[in-house]
Scaffold this motif. Sequence first.
Motif, PDB file in Angstrom:
ATOM      1  N   LEU A  14       0.827  -1.201   0.000  1.00 38.95           N
ATOM      2  CA  LEU A  14       0.000   0.000   0.000  1.00 38.95           C
ATOM      3  C   LEU A  14       0.861   1.250   0.000  1.00 38.95           C
ATOM      4  O   LEU A  14       0.528   2.248  -0.668  1.00 38.95           O
ATOM      5  N   ASP A  15       1.981   1.223   0.694  1.00 35.01           N
ATOM      6  CA  ASP A  15       2.879   2.380   0.690  1.00 35.01           C
ATOM      7  C   ASP A  15       3.369   2.688  -0.721  1.00 35.01           C
ATOM      8  O   ASP A  15       3.462   3.856  -1.124  1.00 35.01           O
ATOM      9  N   GLU A  16       3.665   1.642  -1.489  1.00 32.52           N
ATOM     10  CA  GLU A  16       4.117   1.841  -2.869  1.00 32.52           C
ATOM     11  C   GLU A  16       2.983   2.381  -3.742  1.00 32.52           C
ATOM     12  O   GLU A  16       3.212   3.186  -4.650  1.00 32.52           O
ATOM     13  N   VAL A  17       1.755   1.935  -3.468  1.00 29.19           N
ATOM     14  CA  VAL A  17       0.596   2.464  -4.196  1.00 29.19           C
ATOM     15  C   VAL A  17       0.477   3.962  -3.950  1.00 29.19           C
ATOM     16  O   VAL A  17       0.308   4.755  -4.887  1.00 29.19           O
ATOM     17  N   LEU A  18       0.560   4.371  -2.693  1.00 25.76           N
ATOM     18  CA  LEU A  18       0.415   5.789  -2.355  1.00 25.76           C
ATOM     19  C   LEU A  18       1.546   6.619  -2.940  1.00 25.76           C
ATOM     20  O   LEU A  18       1.331   7.766  -3.357  1.00 25.76           O
ATOM     21  N   ALA A  19       2.740   6.040  -3.011  1.00 25.00           N
ATOM     22  CA  ALA A  19       3.860   6.762  -3.627  1.00 25.00           C
ATOM     23  C   ALA A  19       3.599   6.991  -5.112  1.00 25.00           C
ATOM     24  O   ALA A  19       3.904   8.063  -5.651  1.00 25.00           O
ATOM     25  N   ALA A  20       3.017   6.000  -5.767  1.00 21.15           N
ATOM     26  CA  ALA A  20       2.720   6.122  -7.197  1.00 21.15           C
ATOM     27  C   ALA A  20       1.613   7.133  -7.459  1.00 21.15           C
ATOM     28  O   ALA A  20       1.532   7.715  -8.550  1.00 21.15           O
TER      29      ALA A  20
END
Length: 287
Positions: A14-20
């Motif tokens: 989820l952290d990577e999703v939010l970064a994207a």
Amino acid sequence: MKPAPFAYVRPGSLDEVLAALADGSAKILAGGQSLVPVLAMRLGRPETLVDINAVVELSAMAEADGVLRVGATMRQRALERSPEVSAVPLLGLALPFVGHRELRSRGTVCGSLAHADPAAELPAVACCLGATLEVAGAGGRRRVPAVEFFVGAMTTAVGPDEVLVAAEFPVAGAGEGFGFAEIARRHGDFALAGVVARVRCATSGGAVEAAVLTGFGISDRPVTRDVTELVRAAGGAEGALREGTEELAIQLVDTAGDAHGSTGYRRRLFRVLAARELARAYREARS
């Protein structure tokens, strides 16, 4: 037509999703049953598609503390066929009307909510039940009541750098009854008009304690009203309810007429469906 060019990423957390999503130019891809046609017709031109299907935590579904929590990548067909759906009878009533079986096999529950089509079934169910939608962004997580989540046609409270991570539907309690109905040109089409009803009666004596009615396909978003006094005054009888639902139809149905039905026609549909499904929910609540 073909989609405009876009980049594609498939984060694993989820952290990577939010970064994207951070720059606000990306769109979420879960089931794709709403997004892909929009891209193909070039009604949307995101710079990046963020595929969230590899984020394991978003596929979870669990019943706890009086709610059924449905993760962002839970398929509609999977929920429809799961034992857990019996805890939220309105979902079981509505899901067979969401598109066609093949589309539900790929489409997600939260995807339908996030797309926010005014004629879609699941947003109306969420509003009628008083569901809570959990949204995550760079600033953390926030919980949004369903009646505040839908802002307008195809518009929600989710920001461009946020993602809907789960929907929480209250499970049915003792003395509750439900109704769902829609009129469409063909099964699987979006509704010309539809209603979702919930009635709660006292377990002793059967007096009406609460009644909620939500209409869809009749405005730019689901419209929800407390109709407790209406159901009480009518004694739950369909014929007596018609007078009250006629007035509601005048107040609530404001969608413009089109080739499939005028505003007046949709008001007649709403009036009849609302009276019938409130009466059905009342009988179920007392049984």
